[in-house]
Design an enzyme around this catalytic site. Structure first.
Site, PDB file in Angstrom:
ATOM      1  N   LYS A  25      -1.756  -7.467  -5.046  1.00 42.34           N
ATOM      2  CA  LYS A  25      -2.056  -7.038  -3.711  1.00 42.34           C
ATOM      3  C   LYS A  25      -3.211  -5.307  -5.040  1.00 42.34           C
ATOM      4  O   LYS A  25      -3.220  -4.087  -4.529  1.00 42.34           O
ATOM      5  CB  LYS A  25      -1.527  -5.534  -3.619  1.00 42.34           C
ATOM      6  CG  LYS A  25      -0.663  -6.330  -2.813  1.00 42.34           C
ATOM      7  CD  LYS A  25       0.258  -5.161  -1.381  1.00 42.34           C
ATOM      8  CE  LYS A  25       0.596  -5.997  -0.175  1.00 42.34           C
ATOM      9  NZ  LYS A  25       1.668  -4.837   0.640  1.00 42.34           N
ATOM     10  N   HIS A  34       8.342   7.790   2.378  1.00 42.03           N
ATOM     11  CA  HIS A  34       9.345   6.838   2.313  1.00 42.03           C
ATOM     12  C   HIS A  34      10.893   7.489   1.654  1.00 42.03           C
ATOM     13  O   HIS A  34      12.045   6.961   1.913  1.00 42.03           O
ATOM     14  CB  HIS A  34       9.045   6.495   0.601  1.00 42.03           C
ATOM     15  CG  HIS A  34       7.555   5.430   0.556  1.00 42.03           C
ATOM     16  ND1 HIS A  34       6.366   5.239  -0.084  1.00 42.03           N
ATOM     17  CD2 HIS A  34       7.545   4.878   1.821  1.00 42.03           C
ATOM     18  CE1 HIS A  34       5.592   4.500  -0.097  1.00 42.03           C
ATOM     19  NE2 HIS A  34       6.106   4.185   1.538  1.00 42.03           N
ATOM     20  N   SER A  94       0.514   5.367   1.356  1.00 44.58           N
ATOM     21  CA  SER A  94       0.679   5.698  -0.274  1.00 44.58           C
ATOM     22  C   SER A  94      -1.122   5.489  -0.557  1.00 44.58           C
ATOM     23  O   SER A  94      -1.705   6.215  -1.625  1.00 44.58           O
ATOM     24  CB  SER A  94       1.494   3.964  -0.944  1.00 44.58           C
ATOM     25  OG  SER A  94       2.688   4.163  -1.171  1.00 44.58           O
ATOM     26  N   ARG A 135       5.253   4.251  11.357  1.00 45.74           N
ATOM     27  CA  ARG A 135       4.843   5.532  11.705  1.00 45.74           C
ATOM     28  C   ARG A 135       4.106   5.820  13.132  1.00 45.74           C
ATOM     29  O   ARG A 135       4.020   6.976  13.392  1.00 45.74           O
ATOM     30  CB  ARG A 135       4.080   5.877  10.539  1.00 45.74           C
ATOM     31  CG  ARG A 135       4.346   5.622   9.302  1.00 45.74           C
ATOM     32  CD  ARG A 135       3.367   5.558   8.003  1.00 45.74           C
ATOM     33  NE  ARG A 135       3.030   4.069   8.003  1.00 45.74           N
ATOM     34  CZ  ARG A 135       2.266   3.599   7.209  1.00 45.74           C
ATOM     35  NH1 ARG A 135       1.740   4.439   6.408  1.00 45.74           N
ATOM     36  NH2 ARG A 135       2.001   2.730   7.411  1.00 45.74           N
TER      37      ARG A 135
HETATM   38  O1  PNS Z   1       4.828  -0.745   1.221  1.00 48.38           O
HETATM   39  P1  PNS Z   1       4.457  -2.287   1.855  1.00 48.38           P
HETATM   40  O2  PNS Z   1       3.450  -3.051   1.367  1.00 48.38           O
HETATM   41  O3  PNS Z   1       3.982  -2.570   3.357  1.00 48.38           O
HETATM   42  O4  PNS Z   1       5.376  -3.231   2.074  1.00 48.38           O
HETATM   43  C1  PNS Z   1       5.319  -4.798   2.215  1.00 48.38           C
HETATM   44  C2  PNS Z   1       6.779  -5.908   1.916  1.00 48.38           C
HETATM   45  C3  PNS Z   1       6.715  -5.120   0.461  1.00 48.38           C
HETATM   46  C4  PNS Z   1       7.754  -5.025   3.064  1.00 48.38           C
HETATM   47  C5  PNS Z   1       6.340  -7.126   2.480  1.00 48.38           C
HETATM   48  O5  PNS Z   1       5.225  -7.832   1.834  1.00 48.38           O
HETATM   49  C6  PNS Z   1       7.315  -7.801   1.925  1.00 48.38           C
HETATM   50  O6  PNS Z   1       7.721  -8.232   2.910  1.00 48.38           O
HETATM   51  N1  PNS Z   1       7.092  -9.180   0.708  1.00 48.38           N
HETATM   52  C7  PNS Z   1       7.456 -10.078   0.602  1.00 48.38           C
HETATM   53  C8  PNS Z   1       7.688 -11.313   0.972  1.00 48.38           C
HETATM   54  C9  PNS Z   1       7.812 -12.178   2.081  1.00 48.38           C
HETATM   55  O7  PNS Z   1       8.679 -11.857   2.700  1.00 48.38           O
HETATM   56  N2  PNS Z   1       6.500 -12.206   2.862  1.00 48.38           N
HETATM   57  C10 PNS Z   1       7.017 -12.401   4.259  1.00 48.38           C
HETATM   58  C11 PNS Z   1       7.139 -11.769   5.344  1.00 48.38           C
HETATM   59  S1  PNS Z   1       7.957 -12.334   6.837  1.00 48.38           S
END
Ligand code: PNS
Length: 171
Positions: free
Chosen positions: A51, A27, A138, A100
């Protein structure tokens, strides 16, 4: 018709969203590189009770603040809304994501397409994670730390210490 220069933004704000449970060197690599490209990078921590994260949103935010202290154009915040609404609220026009491996691609492409459908003024920019961190996540870090294995090559010292405390509480 929208003129091209009306679509340009002089001060470029990018949002780098994620769970950051916890922040890793992978990150940090993306944060530093994005900070070299955009005027401001907002690292946005998802407040995701569904989560079941190891670290609270406050802990994840604090760790990110500690490890990005030296980068002046980086701000750490949290959000619990739809990402695209949060991005608009912050007057940002770019979402930064790290890729990645090919395995990340399908899900990320779906998210980028959906977000663009929800707001076509926001673009998703993908950065390839540096090869030395391509295996890093993570989840992997938590798995190693849970069994008290070495994580010093994977996360900053502050995160290593926080993991040690979490998993000592479990013992
Ligand atoms: O580190 P992660 O868990 O892969 O991050 C995922 C994240 C936070 C980028 C994604 O879950 C997100 O954008 N969540 C917010 C809710 C949202 O907008 N969902 C619709 C996406 S199209």
């Amino acid at each position: 018709m929208v003129k091209m220069n009306e679509m340009k933004h002089d001060y470029k704000i990018a949002v780098y969203p994620g769970s950051f449970d916890p922040v890793t060197f992978g990150h940090l690599d993306i944060i530093h590189r994005a900070a070299n490209v955009f005027d401001k990078v907002i690292v946005a921590v998802l407040n995701n009770s569904r989560k079941n994260p190891l670290f609270t949103v406050e802990e994840r935010t604090q760790l990110l603040q500690e490890v990005t202290r030296g980068v002046p154009n980086v701000e750490v915040d949290s959000f619990g809304d739809l990402l695209i609404n949060y991005v608009a609220e912050k007057k940002a026009h770019v979402i930064v994501k790290g890729l990645r491996a090919v395995s990340d691609f399908e899900y990320e492409m779906q998210m980028a397409s959906l977000n663009h459908k929800l707001n076509d003024k926001v673009e998703t920019f993908f950065m390839m994670t540096s090869p030395q961190y391509s295996y890093l996540s993570s989840s992997i870090v938590k798995e190693i730390a849970r069994y008290h294995g070495p994580v010093s090559d994977l996360v900053p010292l502050e995160v290593e210490a926080a993991l040690r405390i979490k998993y000592t509480e479990d013992r």
